[in-house]
Scaffold this motif. Structure first.
Motif, PDB file in Angstrom:
ATOM      1  N   VAL A 128      -3.203   8.182  21.001  1.00  0.00           N
ATOM      2  CA  VAL A 128      -1.979   8.974  20.976  1.00  0.00           C
ATOM      3  C   VAL A 128      -1.621   9.331  22.414  1.00  0.00           C
ATOM      4  CG1 VAL A 128      -3.209  11.168  20.659  1.00  0.00           C
ATOM      5  CG2 VAL A 128      -0.827  10.981  19.939  1.00  0.00           C
ATOM      6  N   THR A 188       6.195  11.787  20.480  1.00  0.00           N
ATOM      7  CA  THR A 188       4.792  11.364  20.500  1.00  0.00           C
ATOM      8  C   THR A 188       4.728   9.881  20.164  1.00  0.00           C
ATOM      9  OG1 THR A 188       4.157  13.554  19.720  1.00  0.00           O
ATOM     10  CG2 THR A 188       2.510  11.826  19.518  1.00  0.00           C
ATOM     11  N   PHE A 198       1.986   7.097  18.697  1.00  0.00           N
ATOM     12  CA  PHE A 198       0.693   6.699  18.144  1.00  0.00           C
ATOM     13  C   PHE A 198       0.623   5.187  18.257  1.00  0.00           C
ATOM     14  CE2 PHE A 198       1.053  10.860  16.308  1.00  0.00           C
ATOM     15  CZ  PHE A 198      -0.256  11.315  16.318  1.00  0.00           C
TER      16      PHE A 198
END
Length: 93
Positions: A73, A81, A83
């Motif tokens: 991450v 964000t 991932f």
């Protein structure tokens, strides 16, 4: 992303196969994860959600790693964000 009201909410999914590895990146335009939380995000029972149980990402990482992959991450830019996970290609069992 339910706390974002000042910009569009989006999720971008990128896939790639490079050599013997498949890669998937999921990037959102949400509020992001604090630097302190990024260090603990895969810990069992750690959650950033009021109703969260803190098991999902820990389980995901265990499953991916048991198949020879990695789950990472990082902060998105300028927000959100990302991932990212990888898995070996053509390897069964």
């Amino acid at each position: 992303m339910d706390t974002v009201f000042d910009r569009s909410r989006s999720i971008l999914i990128k896939t790639e196969i490079d050599g013997g590895e498949a890669s998937v990146a999921i990037e959102d335009s949400g509020a992001g994860i604090s630097p302190d939380d990024l260090k603990r995000i895969f810990g069992t029972f750690f959650t950033t959600k009021p109703q969260g149980m803190g098991m999902g990402l820990s389980i995901c990482r265990s499953i991916i790693e048991s198949h020879g992959g990695r789950l990472l991450v990082s902060p998105g830019h300028p927000y959100g964000t990302v991932f990212h996970f990888t898995l070996p290609v053509g390897k069964l069992g």
